[in-house]
Design an enzyme around this catalytic site. Structure first.
Site, PDB file in Angstrom:
ATOM      1  N   CYS A 110      -0.643   4.192   2.029  1.00 50.57           N
ATOM      2  CA  CYS A 110      -0.518   4.014   3.480  1.00 50.57           C
ATOM      3  C   CYS A 110       0.902   4.279   3.944  1.00 50.57           C
ATOM      4  O   CYS A 110       1.133   4.986   4.941  1.00 50.57           O
ATOM      5  CB  CYS A 110      -0.899   2.591   3.887  1.00 50.57           C
ATOM      6  SG  CYS A 110      -2.480   2.000   3.273  1.00 50.57           S
ATOM      7  N   ASP A 111       1.877   3.687   3.256  1.00 51.36           N
ATOM      8  CA  ASP A 111       3.252   3.656   3.759  1.00 51.36           C
ATOM      9  C   ASP A 111       4.215   4.575   3.027  1.00 51.36           C
ATOM     10  O   ASP A 111       5.353   4.758   3.483  1.00 51.36           O
ATOM     11  CB  ASP A 111       3.783   2.212   3.677  1.00 51.36           C
ATOM     12  CG  ASP A 111       2.988   1.270   4.555  1.00 51.36           C
ATOM     13  OD1 ASP A 111       2.435   1.734   5.565  1.00 51.36           O
ATOM     14  OD2 ASP A 111       2.913   0.061   4.234  1.00 51.36           O
ATOM     15  N   CYS A 128       0.831  -1.209   0.000  1.00 51.43           N
ATOM     16  CA  CYS A 128       0.000   0.000   0.000  1.00 51.43           C
ATOM     17  C   CYS A 128       0.861   1.253   0.000  1.00 51.43           C
ATOM     18  O   CYS A 128       1.358   1.679   1.057  1.00 51.43           O
ATOM     19  CB  CYS A 128      -0.938  -0.002   1.212  1.00 51.43           C
ATOM     20  SG  CYS A 128      -2.033   1.426   1.269  1.00 51.43           S
TER      21      CYS A 128
END
Length: 308
Positions: free
Chosen positions: A137-138, A134
């Site tokens: 997300c990261d 992701c």
């Protein structure tokens, strides 16, 4: 929850939510069972450009709740549980979850897929410590750093574009000598200065103690093996259908996707499938929404022929 439902829909991604809206509007008592909230994988997509009706794109975190609200407004109910099995008991389809068991007259399986893993040394151990699926997300964790993106399809190119906003450099490793990604995505990546595409290359090992430190890669044409220092590895090499809970209940293809007819009916009467969990899906959002609508209509027609 208002008694046993007519229809249980397993999964609350695009296919499941679309099916819920249509089935509830058709008058079916509909329960959607979702394991981790509504929206499915699109919830991690910061921008979706290929869904009809949004010429300027829309964030997955916006689209998921819109479809959820639409399904609830139509009358669908939602239950959060992990499905463990489906069993057939006469004219009832028993949906067994970790917390609750439902007895329905029909079921639509729209449980979607999960990211396929590379299956190489270091990958499993370093998930969450530099290995990710992701970018939105990261990506901020890798600001100014160097990362590898594994894959040659739309997802890999999409995620590389997201990562380009944070990282110092991203290298896309494609196994093939040409990528599968759509031309519009290839053109966008080509226009970004800090993203490189490396063809005919596979990753064989991810190394590091408390986090990713390097990868071992091989040129599939020449066989040359090199080690490259990196801070993160983002893996987008396809999807595996979430069909484990089905066992041998319905017919599956060689990739363990559910075999369906044109109306999304499986080999078991009263059990339907929709979305990228089914065999032959092209896994585009507009297509999986169409699957959901088709499955809902097919379920309603099936139930109209059955005694109550």
């Amino acid at each position: 929850m208002s008694g046993d439902p007519d229809l249980v829909i397993i999964g609350a991604g695009i296919a499941g939510l679309t099916a819920a809206t249509h089935s509830a509007r058709l008058g079916l008592n509909t329960t959607v069972v979702a394991e981790m909230g509504v929206g499915g994988q699109i919830m991690n997509a910061p921008r979706i450009d290929n869904y009809p009706g949004f010429p300027d794109g829309i964030g997955g975190h916006e689209l998921g709740p819109i479809l959820h609200e639409q399904a609830e407004a139509a009358g669908a109910e939602f239950l959060f549980d992990a499905i463990e099995a489906i069993e057939i008991d006469g004219d009832r389809r028993i949906v067994r979850g970790a917390a609750e068991t439902l007895a329905a007259r029909a079921v639509i399986v729209a449980a979607g897929s999960s990211h396929r893993k590379l299956g190489i040394p270091g990958e499993e151990r370093l998930i969450g410590h530099g290995v990710s699926h992701c970018a939105s997300c990261d990506g901020p964790l890798f600001r100014g750093k160097r990362v590898i993106v594994v894959g040659g399809g739309d997802a890999a190119f999409d995620e590389a574009l997201i990562l380009s906003e944070f990282v110092g450099r991203a290298v896309i490793l494609c196994r093939a000598d040409t990528p599968r990604a759509q031309k519009v995505l290839r053109d966008r990546v080509a226009a970004v200065a800090n993203v490189e595409i490396r063809f005919s290359t596979i990753i064989e090992e991810i190394a590091g103690e408390d986090g990713v430190a390097s990868v071992r890669q091989r040129d599939v044409g020449t066989g040359v093996v090199t080690t490259e220092p990196v801070d993160g590895v983002f893996v987008y090499v396809g999807l595996e259908p979430n069909t484990g809970f089905l066992g041998d209940l319905v017919a599956l293809d060689g990739d363990r996707r559910i075999v369906v007819d044109p109306m999304m009916a499986t080999s078991v009467p009263g059990v339907f499938a929709a979305g990228d969990i089914r065999a032959g899906s092209i896994a585009m959002l507009a297509a999986v929404a169409g699957d959901g609508a088709t499955a809902a209509i097919a379920a309603a027609r099936y139930l109209a022929r059955q005694p109550r």
